[in-house]
Design a protein around this motif. Structure first.
Motif, PDB file in Angstrom:
ATOM      1  N   LEU A  89       0.821  -1.212   0.000  1.00  0.00           N
ATOM      2  CA  LEU A  89       0.000   0.000   0.000  1.00  0.00           C
ATOM      3  C   LEU A  89       0.856   1.264   0.000  1.00  0.00           C
ATOM      4  CD1 LEU A  89      -2.820  -1.165   2.391  1.00  0.00           C
ATOM      5  CD2 LEU A  89      -2.989  -0.820  -0.097  1.00  0.00           C
ATOM      6  N   LEU A  90       1.951   1.252   0.735  1.00  0.00           N
ATOM      7  CA  LEU A  90       2.804   2.447   0.777  1.00  0.00           C
ATOM      8  C   LEU A  90       3.450   2.753  -0.577  1.00  0.00           C
ATOM      9  CD1 LEU A  90       4.391   2.267   4.331  1.00  0.00           C
ATOM     10  CD2 LEU A  90       2.692   3.908   3.463  1.00  0.00           C
ATOM     11  N   GLU A  91       3.527   1.751  -1.465  1.00  0.00           N
ATOM     12  CA  GLU A  91       4.026   2.014  -2.817  1.00  0.00           C
ATOM     13  C   GLU A  91       3.066   2.912  -3.587  1.00  0.00           C
ATOM     14  OE1 GLU A  91       6.908   1.430  -4.405  1.00  0.00           O
ATOM     15  OE2 GLU A  91       7.649   0.635  -2.517  1.00  0.00           O
ATOM     16  N   GLU A  98       9.019  10.947  -4.436  1.00  0.00           N
ATOM     17  CA  GLU A  98       8.651  10.290  -5.694  1.00  0.00           C
ATOM     18  C   GLU A  98       7.185   9.870  -5.685  1.00  0.00           C
ATOM     19  OE1 GLU A  98       9.704   6.369  -8.419  1.00  0.00           O
ATOM     20  OE2 GLU A  98      10.849   6.716  -6.600  1.00  0.00           O
ATOM     21  N   ARG A  99       6.755   9.247  -4.603  1.00  0.00           N
ATOM     22  CA  ARG A  99       5.370   8.796  -4.526  1.00  0.00           C
ATOM     23  C   ARG A  99       4.410   9.978  -4.363  1.00  0.00           C
ATOM     24  NH1 ARG A  99       8.913   5.601  -3.643  1.00  0.00           N
ATOM     25  NH2 ARG A  99       8.876   3.378  -3.939  1.00  0.00           N
ATOM     26  N   LEU A 164      -6.440   9.174   2.801  1.00  0.00           N
ATOM     27  CA  LEU A 164      -5.173   9.567   3.414  1.00  0.00           C
ATOM     28  C   LEU A 164      -4.265  10.250   2.384  1.00  0.00           C
ATOM     29  CD1 LEU A 164      -4.387   6.467   5.671  1.00  0.00           C
ATOM     30  CD2 LEU A 164      -5.073   8.761   6.426  1.00  0.00           C
ATOM     31  N   THR A 165      -4.260   9.724   1.167  1.00  0.00           N
ATOM     32  CA  THR A 165      -3.452  10.322   0.108  1.00  0.00           C
ATOM     33  C   THR A 165      -3.881  11.757  -0.153  1.00  0.00           C
ATOM     34  OG1 THR A 165      -2.986   8.177  -0.902  1.00  0.00           O
ATOM     35  CG2 THR A 165      -2.822  10.114  -2.333  1.00  0.00           C
ATOM     36  N   VAL A 166      -5.175  11.983  -0.283  1.00  0.00           N
ATOM     37  CA  VAL A 166      -5.685  13.334  -0.524  1.00  0.00           C
ATOM     38  C   VAL A 166      -5.316  14.262   0.636  1.00  0.00           C
ATOM     39  CG1 VAL A 166      -7.802  14.717  -0.727  1.00  0.00           C
ATOM     40  CG2 VAL A 166      -7.516  12.646  -2.097  1.00  0.00           C
ATOM     41  N   MET A 178       0.206   9.997   7.960  1.00  0.00           N
ATOM     42  CA  MET A 178      -0.493   9.089   7.052  1.00  0.00           C
ATOM     43  C   MET A 178      -0.109   7.637   7.326  1.00  0.00           C
ATOM     44  SD  MET A 178       0.008   8.767   2.932  1.00  0.00           S
ATOM     45  CE  MET A 178       1.672   8.120   3.193  1.00  0.00           C
ATOM     46  N   VAL A 179       1.176   7.393   7.480  1.00  0.00           N
ATOM     47  CA  VAL A 179       1.653   6.034   7.738  1.00  0.00           C
ATOM     48  C   VAL A 179       1.103   5.529   9.073  1.00  0.00           C
ATOM     49  CG1 VAL A 179       3.704   4.619   8.167  1.00  0.00           C
ATOM     50  CG2 VAL A 179       3.698   6.282   6.290  1.00  0.00           C
TER      51      VAL A 179
END
Length: 189
Positions: A89-91, A98-99, A164-166, A178-179
């Protein structure tokens, strides 16, 4: 003797230039002109490969999907189910620069896809791929779950990862926060 040109490689170089523009200036600053300047190409040469900004963005998003997929496929799947799920998921999440850029490209398509069917098609591919990944992660975490539970859990996981990404992209959460939230969610399996 005419020079042999690897057109696929040139398109990948242009996608990398799009990613650099987004990382530095944001999605709104992507244009034929800014990407041409970033890549060292003329606007005319760039238009040989991409006639419009939207075509350029679509290709950059497709490249992100390919990059993330390749990284996940290359990952060792050793360790506990939770460790594997977390790494996978963290990828896909903005845990590092980068991510973060990849996520900015992917989520930059949300508003653009509302008015453009071609962009909406790539957006559906992105969301479909992410849902399938979440379904695989849930199957690892809950191998005895029935199909209904797997589907529901995958939808919740997908919504949580995207949310979480947003929040990180909007500056509401840090990558570390987030993690921590991802870890708390995964602990519930």
């Amino acid at each position: 003797m005419p020079k042999t040109v690897d057109h696929d490689q040139r398109r990948r170089e242009l996608a990398a230039a799009v990613q650099r523009v987004i990382a530095r200036d944001g999605v709104a600053e992507v244009s034929i002109r800014t990407v041409a300047a970033e890549s060292g190409w003329s606007s005319g040469a760039l238009r040989h490969y991409f006639a419009t900004r939207d075509e350029l963005l679509v290709f950059a998003c497709e490249q992100v999907i390919e990059q993330v997929t390749a990284r996940i496929r290359a990952m060792p799947m050793d360790g506990s189910a939770h460790d594997v799920a977390r790494r996978v998921l963290l990828e896909t999440m903005p845990a590092d620069p980068e991510r973060h850029t990849e996520a900015a490209i992917a989520f930059g398509f949300l508003a653009l896809g509302l008015g453009d069917p071609k962009i909406a098609q790539v957006q559906r591919l992105m969301f479909g791929s992410m849902f399938e990944l979440c379904l695989q992660v849930v199957a690892i975490l809950a191998p005895d779950a029935d199909a209904t539970r797997l589907q529901g859990s995958a939808r919740r996981l997908h919504a949580m990862v995207d949310g979480l990404t947003v929040h990180v992209l909007a500056g509401h959460l840090t990558a570390d926060e987030m993690v921590a939230e991802l870890d708390a969610f995964l602990a519930g399996f």
